[in-house]
Write a protein that holds these residues in place. Structure first.
Motif, PDB file in Angstrom:
ATOM      1  N   ASP A 128      35.495 -76.068  22.090  1.00  7.82           N
ATOM      2  CA  ASP A 128      35.653 -75.131  21.187  1.00  7.82           C
ATOM      3  C   ASP A 128      37.035 -74.844  20.688  1.00  7.82           C
ATOM      4  OD1 ASP A 128      36.964 -74.560  23.524  1.00  7.82           O
ATOM      5  OD2 ASP A 128      36.163 -72.847  24.132  1.00  7.82           O
ATOM      6  N   THR A 129      38.057 -76.227  21.131  1.00  9.41           N
ATOM      7  CA  THR A 129      38.859 -76.315  20.128  1.00  9.41           C
ATOM      8  C   THR A 129      39.508 -74.872  18.601  1.00  9.41           C
ATOM      9  OG1 THR A 129      39.595 -78.271  21.812  1.00  9.41           O
ATOM     10  CG2 THR A 129      40.908 -78.181  19.502  1.00  9.41           C
ATOM     11  N   ASP A 130      39.705 -75.133  18.399  1.00  5.68           N
ATOM     12  CA  ASP A 130      40.621 -74.489  16.720  1.00  5.68           C
ATOM     13  C   ASP A 130      39.590 -75.446  15.658  1.00  5.68           C
ATOM     14  OD1 ASP A 130      42.228 -74.724  14.607  1.00  5.68           O
ATOM     15  OD2 ASP A 130      42.301 -73.091  14.865  1.00  5.68           O
ATOM     16  N   PRO A 131      39.513 -75.134  14.932  1.00  8.23           N
ATOM     17  CA  PRO A 131      38.735 -75.994  13.876  1.00  8.23           C
ATOM     18  C   PRO A 131      39.206 -77.244  13.010  1.00  8.23           C
ATOM     19  CG  PRO A 131      37.643 -73.975  13.837  1.00  8.23           C
ATOM     20  CD  PRO A 131      38.568 -73.885  14.306  1.00  8.23           C
ATOM     21  N   GLY A 132      40.408 -76.249  12.665  1.00  9.24           N
ATOM     22  CA  GLY A 132      41.633 -77.206  11.518  1.00  9.24           C
ATOM     23  C   GLY A 132      42.741 -78.177  13.227  1.00  9.24           C
ATOM     24  N   ILE A 133      42.897 -78.061  14.145  1.00 10.01           N
ATOM     25  CA  ILE A 133      43.623 -79.485  15.249  1.00 10.01           C
ATOM     26  C   ILE A 133      41.886 -80.487  15.226  1.00 10.01           C
ATOM     27  CG2 ILE A 133      43.914 -79.547  17.808  1.00 10.01           C
ATOM     28  CD1 ILE A 133      44.969 -76.388  17.367  1.00 10.01           C
ATOM     29  N   LEU A 134      40.862 -79.215  15.404  1.00  9.49           N
ATOM     30  CA  LEU A 134      39.636 -80.965  15.864  1.00  9.49           C
ATOM     31  C   LEU A 134      40.030 -81.688  14.164  1.00  9.49           C
ATOM     32  CD1 LEU A 134      37.082 -79.180  17.769  1.00  9.49           C
ATOM     33  CD2 LEU A 134      38.477 -80.959  18.627  1.00  9.49           C
ATOM     34  N   ALA A 135      40.001 -81.065  13.520  1.00  6.15           N
ATOM     35  CA  ALA A 135      39.822 -81.455  11.863  1.00  6.15           C
ATOM     36  C   ALA A 135      40.716 -82.775  11.465  1.00  6.15           C
ATOM     37  CB  ALA A 135      39.516 -80.914  11.228  1.00  6.15           C
ATOM     38  N   PHE A 136      41.942 -82.531  12.204  1.00  2.06           N
ATOM     39  CA  PHE A 136      43.400 -82.939  12.502  1.00  2.06           C
ATOM     40  C   PHE A 136      42.836 -85.104  12.606  1.00  2.06           C
ATOM     41  CE2 PHE A 136      47.221 -84.282  14.628  1.00  2.06           C
ATOM     42  CZ  PHE A 136      47.920 -84.924  13.284  1.00  2.06           C
ATOM     43  N   PHE A 137      42.795 -84.167  14.668  1.00  7.97           N
ATOM     44  CA  PHE A 137      41.886 -85.682  15.237  1.00  7.97           C
ATOM     45  C   PHE A 137      41.156 -86.476  14.626  1.00  7.97           C
ATOM     46  CE2 PHE A 137      43.350 -82.408  18.901  1.00  7.97           C
ATOM     47  CZ  PHE A 137      45.254 -83.502  18.930  1.00  7.97           C
ATOM     48  N   PHE A 138      40.658 -85.548  13.822  1.00  5.36           N
ATOM     49  CA  PHE A 138      39.047 -85.889  13.102  1.00  5.36           C
ATOM     50  C   PHE A 138      39.782 -87.319  11.864  1.00  5.36           C
ATOM     51  CE2 PHE A 138      35.791 -86.360  10.060  1.00  5.36           C
ATOM     52  CZ  PHE A 138      35.031 -86.673  10.705  1.00  5.36           C
ATOM     53  N   ASP A 139      40.251 -86.581  11.033  1.00  3.03           N
ATOM     54  CA  ASP A 139      40.830 -87.482  10.060  1.00  3.03           C
ATOM     55  C   ASP A 139      41.675 -88.578  10.718  1.00  3.03           C
ATOM     56  OD1 ASP A 139      41.189 -87.181   7.080  1.00  3.03           O
ATOM     57  OD2 ASP A 139      43.136 -87.454   7.797  1.00  3.03           O
ATOM     58  N   ASN A 140      42.405 -87.961  11.733  1.00  4.95           N
ATOM     59  CA  ASN A 140      43.375 -89.983  12.235  1.00  4.95           C
ATOM     60  C   ASN A 140      42.765 -90.420  12.610  1.00  4.95           C
ATOM     61  OD1 ASN A 140      45.326 -87.692  11.830  1.00  4.95           O
ATOM     62  ND2 ASN A 140      46.548 -87.184  14.021  1.00  4.95           N
ATOM     63  N   MET A 141      41.646 -90.427  13.084  1.00  8.37           N
ATOM     64  CA  MET A 141      40.708 -91.481  13.354  1.00  8.37           C
ATOM     65  C   MET A 141      39.910 -92.064  12.347  1.00  8.37           C
ATOM     66  SD  MET A 141      39.003 -90.179  16.913  1.00  8.37           S
ATOM     67  CE  MET A 141      38.430 -88.753  16.302  1.00  8.37           C
ATOM     68  N   LEU A 142      39.640 -91.244  11.175  1.00  7.58           N
ATOM     69  CA  LEU A 142      39.199 -92.049   9.867  1.00  7.58           C
ATOM     70  C   LEU A 142      40.700 -92.398   9.387  1.00  7.58           C
ATOM     71  CD1 LEU A 142      37.096 -89.322   8.400  1.00  7.58           C
ATOM     72  CD2 LEU A 142      36.172 -91.110  10.128  1.00  7.58           C
ATOM     73  N   MET A 143      41.393 -91.951   9.527  1.00 11.93           N
ATOM     74  CA  MET A 143      42.770 -92.731   8.432  1.00 11.93           C
ATOM     75  C   MET A 143      43.171 -93.992   9.129  1.00 11.93           C
ATOM     76  SD  MET A 143      46.575 -90.939   7.777  1.00 11.93           S
ATOM     77  CE  MET A 143      46.433 -90.789   9.406  1.00 11.93           C
ATOM     78  N   MET A 144      42.992 -94.600  10.195  1.00 13.73           N
ATOM     79  CA  MET A 144      43.182 -95.644  10.865  1.00 13.73           C
ATOM     80  C   MET A 144      42.208 -96.697  10.742  1.00 13.73           C
ATOM     81  SD  MET A 144      45.519 -97.214  12.530  1.00 13.73           S
ATOM     82  CE  MET A 144      46.662 -96.031  12.957  1.00 13.73           C
TER      83      MET A 144
END
Length: 189
Positions: A128-144
């Protein structure tokens, strides 16, 4: 591609310094115009990949799977665009960073945030973490992962961490998918 100026000789013609885009066949007389053209072209590709991956699916697991596989495929196909993106991010192109960061990042931020928020609202994601924060972490994994398939340093880094598994695209993709689904607490469905 960059072509430096060449002086004419008695036997060969010379040329001015110019840049050439392999993707569309256009010529540019200055590096800034060429660079911005490449950024815009890469954003068109990003839009296409994100649209294909999203594909109207409301299944977050299917969405993650499509994004990860598309990322690996396109990172290998478009290494120059990824290297350019890395250069912008790492500070090598400071004069462009502020102007284009929103152009580049807003696309994926909005799409990822909305997909995660929808999955949370439908009870598919237990986190239930803020969707924007989860999206940020998700994108960081994809970027790496993206850089690991397109930039020499990160490719070698992936080999150090993953050993021979780094050569197996499917194993890398499936491992990342499991990791992301675990972090998001995707409920079996």
């Amino acid at each position: 591609k960059h072509f430096p100026a060449k002086a004419a000789t008695k036997t060969t013609e010379g040329n001015i310094e110019y840049w050439y885009c392999d993707g569309c066949g256009k010529y540019f007389s200055d590096k800034d115009s060429f660079f911005l053209h490449c950024v815009n072209h890469s954003l068109e590709l990003l839009d296409k990949v994100l649209e294909e991956a999203a594909g109207g699916s409301s299944d977050i697991s299917e969405y993650i799977r499509k994004i990860v596989y598309a990322l690996i495929k396109n990172s290998k196909l478009h290494t120059n665009y990824n290297a350019m993106y890395h250069e912008i991010m790492s500070g090598g192109c400071k004069k462009y960073a502020e102007d284009i960061v929103e152009k580049i990042e807003k696309r994926s931020a909005d799409i990822y945030r909305n997909a995660i928020k929808s999955a949370q609202e439908n009870g598919v994601i237990g986190n239930d973490t803020d969707p924007g924060i989860l999206a940020f972490f998700f994108d960081n994994m994809l970027m790496m992962m993206q850089f690991s398939y397109s930039c020499d340093y990160y490719r070698e880094r992936m080999k150090i961490f993953c050993g021979s598994s780094s050569e197996d695209d499917e194993e890398m993709a499936e491992s990342l998918i499991r990791f992301i689904e675990g972090a998001l607490q995707v409920q079996p469905g």
